[in-house]
Design an enzyme around this catalytic site. Structure first.
Site, short mmCIF file in Angstrom:
data_model
loop_
_atom_site.label_atom_id
_atom_site.label_comp_id
_atom_site.label_asym_id
_atom_site.label_seq_id
_atom_site.Cartn_x
_atom_site.Cartn_y
_atom_site.Cartn_z
N GLU A 154 0.88 -1.17 0.00
CA GLU A 154 0.00 0.00 0.00
C GLU A 154 0.91 1.21 0.00
O GLU A 154 1.52 1.55 1.00
CB GLU A 154 -0.90 -0.03 1.24
N CYS A 208 -2.20 11.54 4.85
CA CYS A 208 -2.43 10.11 4.96
C CYS A 208 -3.23 9.57 3.79
O CYS A 208 -4.29 8.98 3.95
CB CYS A 208 -3.15 9.80 6.26
#
Length: 592
Positions: free
Chosen positions: A294, A328
């Site tokens: 990821e 984020c």
């Protein structure tokens, strides 16, 4: 009629009993976790309250400090390769024991964690806030709620998705049963980022442990202080259910530590940058272990002209400033229809100007500090590049009373217009509180702009027509899509999480993420054993008969022919051949 009525009554009674059972609290013990060294010492003198570290690139220690105040928190060892391998070896021994544990024991482990989290939300959020600079509200949203949701999903559905799954057998294997079994892989390795120090540890740990694995997690050097405290919670909960020691390990260090972990485990989960992700893949190729990557994103936020502008503007700012402006993998590119472009920008500017950044535990601030040293310089560089190419800043938030010496850890939220894709700001992951807003004229143009990125993690599409928003989202090349919302996918823990292109591959969370921690084994066996046992047909037994191939031709047509007549004719040929071989076999025995 009476039968169906009775069936309905029984089903209703079962549903009521199940609901009542869910309302009855389980006997969940409490755990004690040492917090003495993580709570803020109010008596600490001013002389040793602040420390300025020019670089964290040290060989033997990981230095930790509060990014919001520069207060020194302590240090942890940077483990050497031999030390990492020893931790993995200990975890491997523990896993062999845990693999035999029951789902009942694993669920109790989850309940103990859930109870502790709910009862200690403020502590967990404060630790996250101190180590990463985020506000308490952002910590609650990104750390507590997501983790609680994952635990409750595993409690409700985890066992179901790890039990053997029966599949169809096909025409040639009607006498067989076919199933998929999910066995533990062994030792899972995880290297996680700093942005959600609590959830990034619990996310892979919960899936790994519930599926019968052990796990060794290397926490970021930018969030080691919080990570090592959160590890105590896990240890206490494991101990409470009688799990073997060393089932979960949290290690600290730099690149050398992470490389040693990759070479020692049975699967790797990595959350971080594309550059490091490629290194992880190269190292994993040496032992041919599976990897889940990821690698961040540059999420597109598309706003059509038929939306509630004030509402969507609020969502847009939240998406950009997600987790105290550390972003984020939040919204980083905003595409707004030209029909509402001016009004949307004005609304966003109004909201952003009301946002104040500051030390999250010192006062009431909307946004905290930038976690990593010198990252604000990178953000300013992206902004400067855009300004040099014709962009304009139309609104900025403010920075509160942060104290002398900590100014570089803050970056006010910034709204930029007149942007285009020649600017680095629209191509590189910013990981910061910047809202570049670009206009579009047609849905096709918005889709083209959104897909013009090397990243492909997520997207958000807003329209008064849900069908229209859905059609736009379906054409965006990314792994996650939110319709008339932002980042809501992650609160649906039954869904997989991951992207494409430079955002990585593989999935964590959901059924796919849980089963990704497993050795997936296909199993076939006789359906009516021992009454009916599988035997090779006589024509293809050794020595193979002269008409073996003709037999196979007929068998294939009987099983897969496109019309009934041809299949019946071929079936007669198959039976005829088998009958001839049986007669021949009997005659041979009589002759003997």
């Amino acid at each position: 009629m009476a039968f169906w009525f009775l069936l309905v009554v029984v089903a209703f009674a079962f549903a009521i009993c199940k609901l009542l059972f869910m309302l009855i609290p389980s006997n969940v013990p409490s755990i004690d976790v040492d917090t003495s060294d993580v709570l803020d010492d109010l008596n600490q003198t001013k002389e040793n309250s602040f420390i300025y570290i020019p670089s964290r690139r040290q060989t033997d220690k990981v230095q930790c400090y509060e990014p919001a105040t520069m207060k020194y928190l302590g240090y942890f060892p940077a483990l050497k390769p031999d030390e990492v391998k020893e931790r993995v070896a200990q975890a491997r021994k523990a896993q062999k024991v845990w693999a035999k544990s029951s789902f009942k024991q694993r669920r109790q482990f989850l309940r103990i964690l859930l109870k502790y989290i709910i009862e200690h939300q403020e502590l967990i959020c404060e630790v996250s806030s101190r180590d990463t600079g985020k506000t308490m509200v952002d910590a609650s949203l990104g750390e507590i709620m997501t983790t609680c949701e994952k635990i409750t999903w595993l409690l409700a559905e985890g066992e179901k998705w790890l039990k053997p799954e029966y599949r169809s057998c096909g025409r040639s294997m009607l006498h067989k049963t076919a199933r998929v079994e999910f066995h533990p892989l062994g030792v899972i390795g995880a290297i996680v980022s700093w942005n959600y120090p609590f959830h990034n540890i619990f996310n892979p740990m919960l899936a790994a442990v519930f599926s019968g694995n052990s796990i060794v997690i290397k926490v970021s050097e930018h969030a080691s202080w919080s990570g090592c405290f959160y590890f105590r919670i896990i240890q206490a909960a494991l101990s409470a259910v009688g799990a073997p020691e060393n089932l979960v390990e949290v290690i600290t260090g730099f690149a050398e530590t992470g490389e040693a972990l990759v070479s020692s485990v049975d699967k790797m989960i990595f959350v971080g940058s594309p550059g490091v992700g490629k290194i992880i893949m190269r190292n994993a190729a040496e032992t041919l272990i599976p990897v889940t990557l990821e690698l961040g994103g540059k999420d597109a936020f598309i706003v059509c002209e038929d939306v509630d502008v004030p509402h969507v503007a609020q969502v847009a700012v939240r998406g950009a400033l997600q987790s105290s402006g550390q972003n984020c993998a939040g919204a980083e590119r905003f595409y707004v229809h030209k029909g509402i472009y001016s009004s949307f920008v004005a609304e966003v500017v109004k909201i952003v100007k009301s946002v104040t950044a500051g030390p999250p535990l010192v006062g009431k601030y909307d946004m905290g500090a930038i976690c990593m040293q010198e990252h604000s310089e990178k953000l300013q560089s992206l902004v400067n590049d855009a300004l040099d190419k014709g962009a304009e800043i139309v609104g900025r938030g403010s920075v509160g009373n942060i104290g002398e010496g900590a100014v570089d850890q803050y970056f006010p939220p910034t709204v930029i217009v007149k942007v285009n894709h020649t600017m680095k700001l629209m191509q590189e992951e910013a990981f910061g509180p910047i809202l570049p807003i670009m206009e579009f004229s047609t849905d096709e143009e918005a889709i083209k702009l959104a897909n013009d990125s090397r990243y492909g993690l997520g997207c958000a599409v807003f329209s008064g027509s849900q069908k229209r928003a859905r059609e736009i989202a379906s054409q965006l090349h990314c792994g996650i899509a939110a319709i008339n919302d932002f980042a809501s996918n992650y609160m649906c823990q039954s869904l997989p999480f991951g992207g494409v292109k430079d955002s990585g591959f593989g999935r964590f969370a959901g059924v796919e993420g849980l089963r990704a921690c497993c050795l997936v084994k296909s199993v076939v066996e006789d359906r009516w054993w021992p009454l009916i046992k599988t035997k090779l047909p006589k024509p293809i037994q050794y020595p193979i008969s002269e008409n073996a191939f003709e037999f196979q031709q007929s068998l294939v047509e009987a099983l897969y022919g496109l019309n009934v007549t041809d299949r019946l004719r071929a079936l007669v040929d198959v039976l005829k051949t088998l009958s001839e071989h049986n007669t021949s076999s009997k005659n041979s025995k009589r002759a003997d």
